[in-house]
Design an enzyme around this catalytic site. Structure first.
Site, PDB file in Angstrom:
ATOM      1  N   GLY A  46       0.814  -1.120  -0.176  1.00 34.62           N
ATOM      2  CA  GLY A  46       0.022  -0.096   0.028  1.00 34.62           C
ATOM      3  C   GLY A  46       0.864   1.343  -0.027  1.00 34.62           C
ATOM      4  N   GLN A  51       3.115   9.846   1.292  1.00 36.39           N
ATOM      5  CA  GLN A  51       4.341   9.120   1.313  1.00 36.39           C
ATOM      6  C   GLN A  51       5.364   9.618   0.288  1.00 36.39           C
ATOM      7  OE1 GLN A  51       2.286   5.310   2.085  1.00 36.39           O
ATOM      8  NE2 GLN A  51       4.053   5.167   3.309  1.00 36.39           N
ATOM      9  N   CYS A  92       5.513  -0.429   7.255  1.00 38.90           N
ATOM     10  CA  CYS A  92       5.333   0.912   6.559  1.00 38.90           C
ATOM     11  C   CYS A  92       6.400   1.164   5.716  1.00 38.90           C
ATOM     12  CB  CYS A  92       4.916   1.777   7.438  1.00 38.90           C
ATOM     13  SG  CYS A  92       4.528   3.539   6.619  1.00 38.90           S
ATOM     14  N   LEU A  93       6.389   1.339   4.389  1.00 37.84           N
ATOM     15  CA  LEU A  93       7.367   1.900   3.688  1.00 37.84           C
ATOM     16  C   LEU A  93       8.127   3.154   4.162  1.00 37.84           C
ATOM     17  CD1 LEU A  93       5.949   1.228  -0.006  1.00 37.84           C
ATOM     18  CD2 LEU A  93       7.283  -0.213   1.558  1.00 37.84           C
ATOM     19  N   HIS A 134      -4.634   2.004   7.679  1.00 31.46           N
ATOM     20  CA  HIS A 134      -3.216   2.445   7.743  1.00 31.46           C
ATOM     21  C   HIS A 134      -3.028   3.521   6.737  1.00 31.46           C
ATOM     22  CE1 HIS A 134       1.300   1.516   8.035  1.00 31.46           C
ATOM     23  NE2 HIS A 134       1.065   1.927   6.836  1.00 31.46           N
ATOM     24  N   GLU A 135      -3.510   3.590   5.367  1.00 31.94           N
ATOM     25  CA  GLU A 135      -3.126   4.391   4.486  1.00 31.94           C
ATOM     26  C   GLU A 135      -3.945   5.623   4.453  1.00 31.94           C
ATOM     27  OE1 GLU A 135      -0.636   3.935   2.542  1.00 31.94           O
ATOM     28  OE2 GLU A 135      -0.379   1.644   2.977  1.00 31.94           O
ATOM     29  N   HIS A 138      -2.329   8.054   6.930  1.00 32.18           N
ATOM     30  CA  HIS A 138      -1.205   8.700   6.359  1.00 32.18           C
ATOM     31  C   HIS A 138      -1.874   9.992   5.564  1.00 32.18           C
ATOM     32  CE1 HIS A 138       2.346   6.421   6.374  1.00 32.18           C
ATOM     33  NE2 HIS A 138       1.871   5.319   6.001  1.00 32.18           N
TER      34      HIS A 138
END
Length: 171
Positions: A46, A51, A92-93, A134-135, A138
């Site tokens: 994702g 991000q 997470c990235l 989660h996204e 962000h």
């Protein structure tokens, strides 16, 4: 298509609240292409536009092992359908190499626009429910580390700050 740089915690730009997309046009679709390419290159499942330092309410996702089931969520929102919390080890990235247990509702109804600007709804549970929450965090300027203890969050911050200083010194 281009691979974009993924911002890493504790970069303050990750705390920016994303703006709604008003028109889904070729510019947005080109951004989606970049987001998928970036997400796949980083071996993620994702990615929120925040991000990559684009503060629009856009999420790309692909939970398949073969990277052949892309999902697009523009201006995503969700309603909790099941109050029972599910604990999942999240990564997470933007917080590379760290995984922590986070509890979230296990079933949600998602409302969003697709890549053509058409509205849709879907019910998500398990991993998809965790990922969309989660996204969307962000897009709201939050990270999964905000859901863990201050002690753990500060340890992660310190380790990533050291990594970033070392990388900067090598350039």
């Amino acid at each position: 298509m281009a691979i974009r740089t993924i911002l890493e915690f504790p970069d303050p730009r990750l705390r920016t609240v994303a703006e709604p997309v008003t028109v889904v046009d070729d510019e947005v679709r080109a951004l989606l292409d970049d987001m998928f390419e970036t997400m796949y290159d980083a071996a993620g499942i994702g990615l929120a536009a925040t991000q990559i330092n684009v503060h629009k309410r856009i999420v790309t996702m692909d939970l398949s092992e073969e990277n052949d089931s892309p999902l697009v969520f523009i201006n995503p929102e969700f309603d909790v359908m099941d109050e029972e919390l599910h604990s999942y080890k999240e990564g997470c990235l933007s917080v590379p190499e760290f995984y922590e247990e986070v509890s979230r509702p296990q079933q949600v109804r998602i409302r969003a626009l697709n890549k053509d600007g058409d509205a849709f709804e879907m019910v998500a549970d398990e991993l998809l429910a965790v990922c969309i929450q989660h996204e969307i965090d962000h897009l709201d300027g939050k990270l999964f580390v905000d859901h863990i203890s201050t002690l753990k969050r500060n340890r992660i911050r310190t380790k990533l700050e050291k990594k970033h200083k070392f990388e900067a010194s090598q350039r």
